[in-house]
Design an enzyme around this catalytic site. Structure first.
Site, short mmCIF file in Angstrom:
data_model
loop_
_atom_site.label_atom_id
_atom_site.label_comp_id
_atom_site.label_asym_id
_atom_site.label_seq_id
_atom_site.Cartn_x
_atom_site.Cartn_y
_atom_site.Cartn_z
N THR A 179 4.34 1.66 -3.69
CA THR A 179 3.74 0.74 -4.96
C THR A 179 2.49 0.35 -4.83
O THR A 179 1.72 0.04 -3.64
CB THR A 179 4.64 -0.53 -4.93
OG1 THR A 179 5.98 0.10 -5.02
CG2 THR A 179 4.27 -1.21 -6.30
N LEU A 234 4.44 -5.44 -0.28
CA LEU A 234 4.54 -4.47 -1.50
C LEU A 234 4.88 -3.13 -0.81
O LEU A 234 4.23 -2.65 0.27
CB LEU A 234 3.14 -4.55 -2.08
CG LEU A 234 2.91 -3.98 -3.56
CD1 LEU A 234 3.65 -4.95 -4.34
CD2 LEU A 234 1.65 -4.05 -4.14
N ASP A 235 5.64 -2.58 -1.38
CA ASP A 235 6.15 -1.20 -0.83
C ASP A 235 5.01 -0.40 -0.65
O ASP A 235 4.10 -0.34 -1.39
CB ASP A 235 7.18 -0.43 -1.74
CG ASP A 235 8.47 -1.30 -1.80
OD1 ASP A 235 8.90 -2.13 -0.86
OD2 ASP A 235 9.39 -1.01 -2.53
N ARG A 236 5.10 0.47 0.51
CA ARG A 236 3.93 1.36 0.74
C ARG A 236 3.60 2.13 -0.82
O ARG A 236 2.44 2.57 -0.89
CB ARG A 236 4.29 2.43 1.88
CG ARG A 236 3.07 3.34 2.35
CD ARG A 236 3.47 4.24 3.52
NE ARG A 236 2.53 5.10 3.97
CZ ARG A 236 2.51 5.78 4.86
NH1 ARG A 236 3.79 5.89 5.55
NH2 ARG A 236 1.76 6.75 5.45
#
Length: 338
Positions: free
Chosen positions: A146, A142-144
């Site tokens: 997000t 998961l993107d930082r």
């Protein structure tokens, strides 16, 4: 010589790694090491199991003692215990746990894993908080920036089972996002090929739309709420799982996600920041999958955090004058960029 260049690592193989090929184990453990390097250090005998040389086809057994020597240029992450207080919050954001997996409601700004100059990530923090845990691995990333559901496997069998669902696109994810402008009610699907590459300056991932080299990607969008012409609250279902897919698809639709500093509109983001909203407004809300133990349909839901709720509350309660002012500022900035 740096500390991580002189340390030798010894790993006692548990049931979670039993039966796994040594090359696959090392590829997961070392993470940033290319496979060619892994095969080289196995072939030269630098890797030892029970003090013996092995071949890359060797399958690990319970009780094996694996020796990993210093590898130049490869840092084997060890969590620095001085950060223990900083990761204690992870225990409070676990929203589901059983013997096979756990799920966290990851806050925005927290990385899923360490590296690239970061002191730690969720997975390193969890391992530090649970030193007796035999196995903890991220199921997905998961993107930082997000927030939302992040799955962690507690057994290798569970990890393999869940990875297979990801590979077959049987694991379904649902997101919530706030995008700039008024989303077209007729725009329900975006399907454009995406191409990922690393920039030369900082090795960060940047994704482009590329019909020749890109990979097929599709995202479904559903409007949940309009905030005049300022912003739109969306429910999003990515069919494929490409890097930064939702962020690039919303950009392609000319309605980038509010707070997206990589694919968004700088001037429009600045207006929201002046109201105190300085984050990427993308949230992984629901993950649906077949449970690795029960083999039944299962889902995990992560509620929106306070910062997201605050922004929605603000937009719902903006006066007409405030709307007009915000729209005017955004419109002027967009005109200036043309």
């Amino acid at each position: 010589m740096k500390e991580h260049d002189i340390n030798v690592h010894f790993i006692r193989i548990s049931s979670n790694s039993s039966g796994q090929r040594i090359d696959n184990f090392l590829y997961t453990y070392l993470k940033v090491a290319p496979k060619s390097m892994i095969y080289k250090i196995i072939r030269t005998g630098a890797i030892r199991v029970n003090k013996k040389r092995i071949k890359f086809q060797y399958k690990l057994q319970i009780g094996d003692l694996l020796r990993i020597p210093p590898i130049r240029g490869i840092k084997i992450n060890r969590f620095n215990t001085k950060y223990m207080e900083e990761v204690a919050f992870l225990q409070n954001i676990i929203i589901y746990e059983d013997d096979y997996l756990l799920a966290l409601n990851k806050p925005t700004g927290v990385a899923a894993h360490g590296g690239s100059g970061l002191k730690f990530g969720v997975i390193e923090g969890l391992r530090a908080l649970r030193p007796k845990a035999q196995f903890l691995e991220l199921v997905h990333r998961l993107d930082r920036e997000t927030s939302g559901v992040l799955l962690v496997a507690k057994r290798r069998t569970a990890l393999v089972y869940l990875h297979e669902q990801l590979r077959l696109q049987n694991m379904k994810k649902e997101y919530l996002a706030l995008v700039h402008g008024r989303w077209d009610v007729n725009l329900q699907i975006v399907s454009v090929p995406l191409f990922k590459k690393n920039t030369l300056l900082n090795s960060s991932r940047v994704v482009y739309i590329d019909s020749e080299n890109g990979k097929f990607s599709t995202t479904h969008f559903q409007i949940k709420e309009y905030f005049d012409n300022v912003a739109t609250f969306l429910a999003i279902k990515p069919i494929t799982g490409r890097t930064h897919q939702i962020r690039v698809h919303t950009q392609y639709a000319s309605h980038p996600i509010v707070g997206d500093n990589r694919y968004g509109n700088y001037q429009s983001n600045t207006r929201f920041k002046r109201f105190g909203f300085n984050r990427l407004f993308l949230h992984a809300s629901i993950v649906r999958f077949i449970h690795p133990n029960t083999k039944k349909k299962f889902h995990i839901h992560a509620p929106l955090d306070q910062s997201f709720h605050n922004c929605l509350f603000f937009l719902r309660n903006l006066s007409v004058k405030s709307y007009d002012c915000l729209l005017e500022n955004i419109s002027k900035n967009i005109d200036n960029l043309k």
